[in-house]
Each structure stands twice: as C-alpha cells, then as structure tokens.
Scaffold this motif. Structure first.
Motif, PDB file in Angstrom:
ATOM      1  N   MET A   1      54.747  80.382  30.960  1.00 33.30           N
ATOM      2  CA  MET A   1      54.454  79.183  30.181  1.00 33.30           C
ATOM      3  C   MET A   1      53.163  79.392  29.399  1.00 33.30           C
ATOM      4  O   MET A   1      52.137  79.763  29.967  1.00 33.30           O
ATOM      5  N   ASN A   2      53.237  79.201  28.111  1.00 27.54           N
ATOM      6  CA  ASN A   2      52.060  79.324  27.254  1.00 27.54           C
ATOM      7  C   ASN A   2      51.604  77.941  26.790  1.00 27.54           C
ATOM      8  O   ASN A   2      52.422  77.063  26.503  1.00 27.54           O
ATOM      9  N   PHE A   3      50.288  77.775  26.710  1.00 25.41           N
ATOM     10  CA  PHE A   3      49.718  76.504  26.268  1.00 25.41           C
ATOM     11  C   PHE A   3      49.048  76.689  24.924  1.00 25.41           C
ATOM     12  O   PHE A   3      48.649  77.789  24.547  1.00 25.41           O
ATOM     13  N   THR A   4      48.891  75.598  24.210  1.00 25.61           N
ATOM     14  CA  THR A   4      48.301  75.627  22.881  1.00 25.61           C
ATOM     15  C   THR A   4      46.803  75.327  22.957  1.00 25.61           C
ATOM     16  O   THR A   4      46.292  74.850  23.979  1.00 25.61           O
ATOM     17  N   GLN A   5      46.127  75.589  21.866  1.00 24.21           N
ATOM     18  CA  GLN A   5      44.723  75.232  21.763  1.00 24.21           C
ATOM     19  C   GLN A   5      44.540  73.729  21.924  1.00 24.21           C
ATOM     20  O   GLN A   5      43.556  73.256  22.500  1.00 24.21           O
ATOM     21  N   GLU A   6      45.518  72.982  21.443  1.00 21.78           N
ATOM     22  CA  GLU A   6      45.468  71.522  21.591  1.00 21.78           C
ATOM     23  C   GLU A   6      45.529  71.128  23.068  1.00 21.78           C
ATOM     24  O   GLU A   6      44.814  70.214  23.503  1.00 21.78           O
ATOM     25  N   ASP A   7      46.379  71.813  23.838  1.00 21.83           N
ATOM     26  CA  ASP A   7      46.457  71.557  25.281  1.00 21.83           C
ATOM     27  C   ASP A   7      45.111  71.834  25.949  1.00 21.83           C
ATOM     28  O   ASP A   7      44.640  71.052  26.784  1.00 21.83           O
ATOM     29  N   ALA A   8      44.508  72.962  25.580  1.00 23.38           N
ATOM     30  CA  ALA A   8      43.226  73.344  26.169  1.00 23.38           C
ATOM     31  C   ALA A   8      42.141  72.335  25.832  1.00 23.38           C
ATOM     32  O   ALA A   8      41.312  71.973  26.685  1.00 23.38           O
ATOM     33  N   GLN A   9      42.137  71.858  24.607  1.00 23.79           N
ATOM     34  CA  GLN A   9      41.138  70.877  24.189  1.00 23.79           C
ATOM     35  C   GLN A   9      41.328  69.558  24.929  1.00 23.79           C
ATOM     36  O   GLN A   9      40.360  68.893  25.323  1.00 23.79           O
ATOM     37  N   LYS A  10      42.597  69.174  25.140  1.00 27.36           N
ATOM     38  CA  LYS A  10      42.866  67.934  25.858  1.00 27.36           C
ATOM     39  C   LYS A  10      42.388  68.035  27.299  1.00 27.36           C
ATOM     40  O   LYS A  10      41.812  67.083  27.848  1.00 27.36           O
ATOM     41  N   LEU A  11      42.606  69.191  27.925  1.00 25.18           N
ATOM     42  CA  LEU A  11      42.128  69.395  29.293  1.00 25.18           C
ATOM     43  C   LEU A  11      40.612  69.296  29.351  1.00 25.18           C
ATOM     44  O   LEU A  11      40.050  68.649  30.251  1.00 25.18           O
ATOM     45  N   LEU A  12      39.928  69.910  28.404  1.00 22.81           N
ATOM     46  CA  LEU A  12      38.465  69.842  28.362  1.00 22.81           C
ATOM     47  C   LEU A  12      37.991  68.407  28.157  1.00 22.81           C
ATOM     48  O   LEU A  12      37.005  67.971  28.762  1.00 22.81           O
ATOM     49  N   THR A  13      38.713  67.650  27.344  1.00 18.27           N
ATOM     50  CA  THR A  13      38.366  66.243  27.114  1.00 18.27           C
ATOM     51  C   THR A  13      38.469  65.445  28.407  1.00 18.27           C
ATOM     52  O   THR A  13      37.600  64.616  28.722  1.00 18.27           O
ATOM     53  N   ILE A  14      39.530  65.683  29.176  1.00 19.83           N
ATOM     54  CA  ILE A  14      39.699  65.000  30.460  1.00 19.83           C
ATOM     55  C   ILE A  14      38.570  65.367  31.406  1.00 19.83           C
ATOM     56  O   ILE A  14      38.001  64.508  32.093  1.00 19.83           O
ATOM     57  N   MET A  15      38.215  66.650  31.430  1.00 17.39           N
ATOM     58  CA  MET A  15      37.117  67.098  32.292  1.00 17.39           C
ATOM     59  C   MET A  15      35.811  66.398  31.930  1.00 17.39           C
ATOM     60  O   MET A  15      35.073  65.937  32.801  1.00 17.39           O
ATOM     61  N   LYS A  16      35.538  66.298  30.641  1.00 19.81           N
ATOM     62  CA  LYS A  16      34.293  65.669  30.198  1.00 19.81           C
ATOM     63  C   LYS A  16      34.292  64.161  30.431  1.00 19.81           C
ATOM     64  O   LYS A  16      33.225  63.548  30.536  1.00 19.81           O
ATOM     65  N   ALA A  17      35.485  63.566  30.521  1.00 18.42           N
ATOM     66  CA  ALA A  17      35.596  62.119  30.703  1.00 18.42           C
ATOM     67  C   ALA A  17      35.637  61.711  32.174  1.00 18.42           C
ATOM     68  O   ALA A  17      35.622  60.518  32.488  1.00 18.42           O
TER      69      ALA A  17
END
Length: 207
Positions: free
Chosen positions: A1-17
C-alpha cells in the motif's frame, strides 16, 4: 500500500492537533461503540518488541471506581503542590478529568513469563511498546474529534488495586476519554507559559 504526500500531510496535521485534555473540556456525550473500538484497535496495531503485544486495556465506566481514583489523584496532587509551591500556576491547573470523561482507560503492561526477543539487553522495551499503543490511541481519538487526557499524578499500586489488575501488571497510562467542547489551538501548558516549545534543531544531532 502506497500513500500520497497528501496522506502524509494529513497525518502530520493530526499529530500537531493532538492535545492533552482535562476535565474542564469534556462534555456529556457518549462515545459510540464503533469509535471506541477504532481507538482500541489503533492501540493493538502498535509496534511491540519481539511481537510481544504486552498491553491490556481496562475500560472504566463505573462511578464508584472513578471515585476511588479521584481520591487517589487528590492525595497525590497534594504532594505535588508542595513540590511546585514556588510556582503559583500549578494550583490553578485542572490536571485530570476522571469523573468528567465518560470513559477512562487504564493501559497496562503485562510482562511475559519467558524471555522476549529484543528484551534480553533492554528490559524496558516491553513498557515502551505499550507507550507506542498509547500514542496510536491518542492520534486515532483526535482524528475522530475525541479528546484524551493522560493522568499521571496517581499512585500506581492503588490504581492497580482499584481495577483489580492481576499480579506483576504495571500501569503505563491512565487515560480520560470523551468528546470535548473545544481543542486548544496550542498546548495549554505552552499557552500558560509553563514551558516553551523546543525547536526542531534543538532536538536533532547528526553524528
């Protein structure tokens, strides 16, 4: 399973929130069973040394049990006040939400009776594995707009007695879980000036 840059950014956003939520933020809205299951499933898919999966999750809704834990907290908090007596801010902080949160979860470490791959030299790796589960749960809860508060001002032995944990079990985290009226934009302690946020360059060393 490959993820997109958008997926990675969303994960980082959740972490920061992600925020550590206290009792003055929880609201009286039940957590749906399917969402609680997602939070717990996030915990059990965490990495663990030697695939030991040494965690146990105790779901606490019983008010009498919560009352005993609040008493535990109050006793330990009085001790902490003497340690931080020079900082007037401490006494003003709301540091738990045991009764206010609809669900409490005691996250336990159950050591194996045999040697575990990867723990022959570093014995604490089992406990660290359970901490990974806690982080997974915290992030999943935040993605579901559910708050978690980690209460650490507790006497571990008394907590284990209150929840009737089996012998040799260790308490890794006591979590208060529930919907909230708001998530702070920044860490509450950062906003209040308890500590400053470290810069990335202060935390990284290249060898």
């Amino acid at each position: 399973m490959n993820f997109t840059q958008e997926d990675a950014q969303k994960l980082l956003t959740i972490m920061k929130a992600r925020r550590d939520v206290r009792g003055n933020r929880f609201v009286n809205t039940p957590i749906e069973d399917e969402k609680l299951s997602m939070i717990l499933e996030a915990g059990v898919v965490a990495p663990s040394v030697g695939y030991s999966q040494p965690w146990k999750f105790v779901i606490i809704k019983d008010q009498e049990t919560k009352e005993s834990l609040v008493e535990n907290f109050n006793q330990e908090n009085e001790k902490a006040k003497t340690i931080f007596e020079e900082n007037a801010l401490y006494a003003q902080l709301k540091l738990e939400g045991i009764k206010e949160a609809p669900i409490n979860i005691a996250v336990l470490y159950e050591p194996k009776e045999r040697e575990v791959l990867g723990m022959t030299s570093m014995k604490k790796m089992g406990e660290y594995s359970v901490v990974c589960a806690v982080q997974n749960m915290w992030l999943m809860a935040r993605s579901l707009n559910i708050g978690i508060g980690w209460v650490s001002i507790l006497d571990e032995t008394k907590v284990l007695q209150s929840i009737q944990a089996k012998p040799n079990t260790q308490l890794i985290a006591y979590l208060c879980v529930g919907y909230v009226d708001q998530f702070y934009k920044e860490s509450e302690l950062k906003t209040l000036g308890w500590e400053r946020e470290k810069l990335l360059k202060e935390c990284v060393v290249f060898k």
